[in-house]
Design an enzyme around this catalytic site. Structure first.
Site, mmCIF file in Angstrom:
data_model
loop_
_atom_site.group_PDB
_atom_site.id
_atom_site.type_symbol
_atom_site.label_atom_id
_atom_site.label_comp_id
_atom_site.label_asym_id
_atom_site.label_seq_id
_atom_site.Cartn_x
_atom_site.Cartn_y
_atom_site.Cartn_z
ATOM 1 N N GLY A 81 -38.902 82.357 2.109
ATOM 2 C CA GLY A 81 -38.641 82.626 3.522
ATOM 3 C C GLY A 81 -38.150 84.014 3.860
ATOM 4 N N CYS B 128 -46.735 72.888 -12.021
ATOM 5 C CA CYS B 128 -48.064 72.299 -12.198
ATOM 6 C C CYS B 128 -47.937 70.915 -12.830
ATOM 7 C CB CYS B 128 -48.894 73.143 -13.150
ATOM 8 S SG CYS B 128 -48.886 74.840 -12.712
ATOM 9 N N GLY C 152 -42.197 79.923 3.937
ATOM 10 C CA GLY C 152 -41.921 80.672 5.161
ATOM 11 C C GLY C 152 -40.461 80.553 5.582
ATOM 12 N N LYS D 294 -51.979 86.563 -8.224
ATOM 13 C CA LYS D 294 -52.401 85.169 -8.070
ATOM 14 C C LYS D 294 -52.178 84.341 -9.324
ATOM 15 C CE LYS D 294 -56.743 84.186 -6.620
ATOM 16 N NZ LYS D 294 -56.745 83.208 -5.527
HETATM 17 C C1 LIG Z 1 -51.079 80.337 0.058
HETATM 18 C C2 LIG Z 1 -50.032 80.278 -1.031
HETATM 19 C C3 LIG Z 1 -50.427 80.291 -2.369
HETATM 20 C C4 LIG Z 1 -49.477 80.251 -3.398
HETATM 21 N N1 LIG Z 1 -49.879 80.285 -4.707
HETATM 22 C C5 LIG Z 1 -48.944 80.303 -5.697
HETATM 23 C C6 LIG Z 1 -49.327 80.418 -7.066
HETATM 24 O O1 LIG Z 1 -50.502 80.554 -7.411
HETATM 25 N N2 LIG Z 1 -48.342 80.389 -8.015
HETATM 26 C C7 LIG Z 1 -47.019 80.275 -7.688
HETATM 27 O O2 LIG Z 1 -46.159 80.249 -8.566
HETATM 28 N N3 LIG Z 1 -46.629 80.191 -6.395
HETATM 29 C C8 LIG Z 1 -47.552 80.197 -5.405
HETATM 30 N N4 LIG Z 1 -47.146 80.129 -4.090
HETATM 31 C C9 LIG Z 1 -45.705 80.040 -3.767
HETATM 32 C C10 LIG Z 1 -45.131 81.402 -3.390
HETATM 33 O O3 LIG Z 1 -45.306 82.342 -4.434
HETATM 34 C C11 LIG Z 1 -43.636 81.292 -3.031
HETATM 35 O O4 LIG Z 1 -42.934 80.752 -4.134
HETATM 36 C C12 LIG Z 1 -43.375 80.400 -1.822
HETATM 37 O O5 LIG Z 1 -44.383 80.570 -0.847
HETATM 38 C C13 LIG Z 1 -42.000 80.664 -1.182
HETATM 39 O O6 LIG Z 1 -41.874 81.996 -0.735
HETATM 40 P P1 LIG Z 1 -42.174 82.429 0.789
HETATM 41 O O7 LIG Z 1 -41.448 81.481 1.688
HETATM 42 O O8 LIG Z 1 -41.703 83.851 0.877
HETATM 43 O O9 LIG Z 1 -43.649 82.306 0.976
HETATM 44 C C14 LIG Z 1 -48.094 80.171 -3.049
HETATM 45 C C15 LIG Z 1 -47.709 80.154 -1.697
HETATM 46 C C16 LIG Z 1 -48.653 80.217 -0.685
HETATM 47 C C17 LIG Z 1 -48.189 80.231 0.750
#
Ligand SMILES: Cc1cc2nc3c(=O)[nH]c(=O)nc-3n(C[C@H](O)[C@H](O)[C@H](O)COP(=O)(O)O)c2cc1C
Length: 303
Positions: A244, A130, A217, A45
């Site tokens: 994704g 951020c 996603g 996290k």
């Molecule tokens: C619920 C949630 C919380 C996330 N929290 C963070 C975070 O704390 N730090 C970060 O760099 N990315 C965070 N992300 C982004 C993911 O790490 C990732 O970059 C993004 O979801 C794209 O990948 P995916 O399509 O496989 O989910 C978060 C994504 C989701 C869905």
């Protein structure tokens, strides 16, 4: 069986599959569903110098082939991580990586320095999406100078493997990647979420408390893949691809586009064992195609 070992700077990964920050807790939450030591790396996290409450609810909304979130980096701060979480995760037999966020370069650097001394955390991933509080809230990661300023400050105080996670909400992601490479980043990961929005038409209100949020996603995969390909051509440091990915074929696309490793995020919510299935699927594909090592397909795209 093909070799799945890859290297990100000094970091040796037993396979190229990692978990994306914010979607896999501290790993412990998934221990009943998946053998944690079978994953190449777990990116925990987002952690900040001071505790953060996160945004008001609702913080998540489902979309076609994806989801929006505005969790807002809720966490108990780096000191809590060091004293309470680290002892619980330090012996997990994989690369435990901390995702670091902040609202000024000094914040990031102080947080990174406190993690640097933790023996079993071999790397951090900087989330530069951020808002820069001093400069009016625009994210660090959307300008070369903003991104560079964070990496410059952190590099002075962090000696282990430094991964910088790039925002896709920019015009030219390759130039941001080059800017952080020039400041000493050991690797870049991409993509973070894409800014999006959804409306409940009966209530005439947005679905998220702060109106907009990050899209993730399967729906973001083509955008992520295009950006990984562009960045891999632009820098000499290893690229980590995400956005994704939900099956081995998706992961192989990212590897062929030039990613040395991949991360899986949203797909963990649908299948908590997806990481291991993707790892095994990559192995099967390599065997089927007569490849001895995953390194044979990294950057193998003919374009
Ligand atoms: C619920 C949630 C919380 C996330 N929290 C963070 C975070 O704390 N730090 C970060 O760099 N990315 C965070 N992300 C982004 C993911 O790490 C990732 O970059 C993004 O979801 C794209 O990948 P995916 O399509 O496989 O989910 C978060 C994504 C989701 C869905």
């Amino acid at each position: 069986m093909a070799s799945l070992n890859v290297k990100i700077n000094n970091l040796e990964l037993k396979n190229p599959v990692m978990t994306a920050s914010g979607t896999f807790g501290y790993g412990l939450e998934f221990a009943d569903f998946v053998p944690l030591d079978g994953i190449g790396g777990i990116i925990v996290k987002g952690t900040t110098l001071n505790p953060r409450e996160g945004n008001d609810y609702p913080r998540m909304a489902e979309t076609h082939q994806g989801m929006l979130n505005c969790v807002g980096l809720q966490n108990k701060g780096v000191d809590y991580f060091c004293s309470n979480i680290y002892p619980q995760i330090k012996d997990i037999d994989t690369n435990m990586i901390v995702n670091v966020s902040g609202s000024s370069p000094e914040d990031y650097a102080e947080c990174a320095a406190r993690i640097d001394i933790l023996e079993n955390i071999p790397a951090i991933e900087l989330n530069i999406s951020c808002p820069n509080v001093r400069d009016g809230g625009m994210a660090f990661g959307v300008t070369c100078e903003g991104a560079a300023s964070v990496v410059r400050a952190v590099r002075k105080r962090y000696n282990k493997t430094l991964i910088v996670k790039l925002s896709p909400n920019v015009t030219d992601i390759a130039e941001i990647a080059r800017a952080v490479e020039a400041e000493g980043a050991d690797s870049v990961s991409l993509i973070n979420t894409l800014m999006g929005m959804a409306i409940d038409i009966e209530r005439r209100r947005t679905m998220l408390s702060i109106n907009t949020g990050g899209l993730s996603g399967p729906c973001v995969k083509p955008v992520a893949l295009r950006m990984v390909w562009q960045v891999a051509k632009a820098v000499n440091i290893p690229v980590i691809g995400l956005g994704g990915i939900s099956c081995a074929e998706d992961a192989i696309e990212f590897l062929m586009a030039g990613a040395t490793a991949i991360e899986i995020g949203t797909a963990n919510f649908i299948d908590p064992a997806v990481t291991i299935k993707v790892r095994d699927g990559i192995n099967d594909w390599l065997d089927l195609h007569g490849c001895n090592s995953v390194n044979d397909i990294i950057g193998a795209l003919e374009a």
